[in-house]
Design a protein around this motif. Structure first.
Motif, short mmCIF file in Angstrom:
data_model
loop_
_atom_site.label_atom_id
_atom_site.label_comp_id
_atom_site.label_asym_id
_atom_site.label_seq_id
_atom_site.Cartn_x
_atom_site.Cartn_y
_atom_site.Cartn_z
N TYR A 76 -0.45 -3.49 4.99
CA TYR A 76 -0.18 -4.38 6.11
C TYR A 76 -0.23 -5.85 5.68
CZ TYR A 76 -0.32 -0.25 9.04
OH TYR A 76 -0.05 0.97 9.60
N LEU A 77 -1.20 -6.21 4.85
CA LEU A 77 -1.27 -7.59 4.36
C LEU A 77 -0.03 -7.93 3.53
CD1 LEU A 77 -5.04 -7.84 3.35
CD2 LEU A 77 -3.92 -8.85 5.35
N TRP A 78 0.35 -7.01 2.65
CA TRP A 78 1.53 -7.19 1.80
C TRP A 78 2.78 -7.36 2.66
CZ3 TRP A 78 6.13 -4.65 0.94
CH2 TRP A 78 6.80 -4.90 -0.27
N GLY A 79 2.94 -6.49 3.64
CA GLY A 79 4.12 -6.55 4.51
C GLY A 79 4.22 -7.87 5.25
N PHE A 80 3.11 -8.32 5.85
CA PHE A 80 3.13 -9.59 6.58
C PHE A 80 3.29 -10.78 5.63
CE2 PHE A 80 1.16 -6.99 9.98
CZ PHE A 80 2.12 -7.22 10.95
N ALA A 116 8.13 -1.80 5.00
CA ALA A 116 6.81 -1.38 4.52
C ALA A 116 5.82 -1.22 5.67
CB ALA A 116 6.27 -2.36 3.49
N ILE A 117 5.85 -2.16 6.61
CA ILE A 117 4.96 -2.05 7.77
C ILE A 117 5.33 -0.82 8.59
CG2 ILE A 117 4.34 -3.14 9.96
CD1 ILE A 117 4.69 -5.87 8.44
N LEU A 118 6.60 -0.60 8.78
CA LEU A 118 7.06 0.54 9.59
C LEU A 118 6.65 1.87 8.98
CD1 LEU A 118 8.65 1.38 12.10
CD2 LEU A 118 10.70 1.43 10.67
N TYR A 119 6.90 2.08 7.68
CA TYR A 119 6.53 3.38 7.14
C TYR A 119 5.03 3.51 6.95
CZ TYR A 119 6.92 1.80 2.13
OH TYR A 119 6.79 1.18 0.91
N LEU A 122 0.76 6.92 13.53
CA LEU A 122 1.41 8.16 13.94
C LEU A 122 1.18 9.31 12.96
CD1 LEU A 122 4.69 6.60 15.35
CD2 LEU A 122 2.62 7.27 16.58
N ARG A 123 0.86 9.01 11.75
CA ARG A 123 0.46 9.98 10.72
C ARG A 123 1.42 11.16 10.56
NH1 ARG A 123 -6.14 9.65 11.09
NH2 ARG A 123 -6.15 7.40 11.08
N ILE A 124 2.66 10.81 10.31
CA ILE A 124 3.70 11.82 10.12
C ILE A 124 4.06 11.98 8.64
CG2 ILE A 124 6.12 12.38 10.63
CD1 ILE A 124 5.71 10.87 13.31
N LEU A 125 4.25 10.88 7.92
CA LEU A 125 4.66 10.93 6.52
C LEU A 125 3.47 11.23 5.61
CD1 LEU A 125 6.82 7.68 6.30
CD2 LEU A 125 7.63 10.01 6.59
N PRO A 126 3.61 12.16 4.68
CA PRO A 126 2.53 12.40 3.73
C PRO A 126 2.33 11.20 2.79
CG PRO A 126 4.45 13.71 3.16
CD PRO A 126 4.77 13.02 4.45
N MET A 127 1.12 11.04 2.32
CA MET A 127 0.80 9.92 1.43
C MET A 127 1.67 9.96 0.18
SD MET A 127 -1.03 7.27 1.44
CE MET A 127 -1.23 5.96 0.26
N SER A 128 1.97 11.15 -0.31
CA SER A 128 2.81 11.25 -1.51
C SER A 128 4.18 10.62 -1.27
CB SER A 128 2.95 12.71 -1.94
OG SER A 128 3.47 13.49 -0.88
N LEU A 129 4.77 10.84 -0.10
CA LEU A 129 6.06 10.23 0.21
C LEU A 129 5.91 8.72 0.37
CD1 LEU A 129 9.05 10.37 0.84
CD2 LEU A 129 8.46 10.96 3.21
N HIS A 130 4.83 8.28 0.99
CA HIS A 130 4.56 6.86 1.13
C HIS A 130 4.53 6.18 -0.24
CE1 HIS A 130 2.49 3.28 2.96
NE2 HIS A 130 2.11 3.16 1.70
N LEU A 131 3.86 6.80 -1.20
CA LEU A 131 3.75 6.20 -2.53
C LEU A 131 5.10 6.19 -3.26
CD1 LEU A 131 0.28 7.59 -3.64
CD2 LEU A 131 0.83 5.31 -2.75
N ILE A 132 5.90 7.21 -3.03
CA ILE A 132 7.26 7.22 -3.60
C ILE A 132 8.07 6.08 -3.00
CG2 ILE A 132 9.44 8.50 -3.64
CD1 ILE A 132 7.70 11.08 -3.86
#
Length: 124
Positions: free
Chosen positions: A14-18, A46-49, A60-70
């Protein structure tokens, strides 16, 4: 070596995105439209995902962390290359390059499991 907890990664997201969103005005390239819009689009993305990620700071906790990191790694590489790919490197390149490389690095050092409130780690 993955040593960064997802809870800290979430704060950084969040800090990075803003920070990226505000970078055109902070670093004086708001008058370069493609550079400005690149920072805005990548920052908002970045903030959205992050909002949709299944980690401590995801709403909302839909995307797995592995996808977030990709996404962090791919978006960071594209952001770092964007001044050269989109032809504005003669006007500004360093903010995009540094923000992008930071995102790639964060994707490589963040743990792949979320620590639950009980203290138990759960792979995601």
């Amino acid at each position: 070596m993955r040593f960064l907890p997802t809870s800290i990664h979430g704060v950084i997201d969040y800090l990075w995105g803003f920070a990226l969103l505000s970078s055109p005005w902070l670093f004086g390239f708001a008058d370069v439209p493609v550079a400005r819009w690149g920072a805005i689009v990548f920052g908002m993305g970045a903030i959205l995902y992050s909002v949709f990620t299944a980690y401590e700071l995801g709403a909302l906790r839909i995307l797995p962390m592995s996808l977030h990191l990709i996404l962090d790694g791919l978006a960071g590489a594209l952001l770092a290359a964007s001044p050269f790919l989109l032809g504005f490197s003669d006007q500004v390149y360093l903010p995009h390059l540094l923000f992008g490389l930071f995102s790639v690095a964060a994707s490589l050092i963040t743990r792949m499991e979320v620590t639950l409130a009980t203290g138990h780690r759960e792979p995601v």
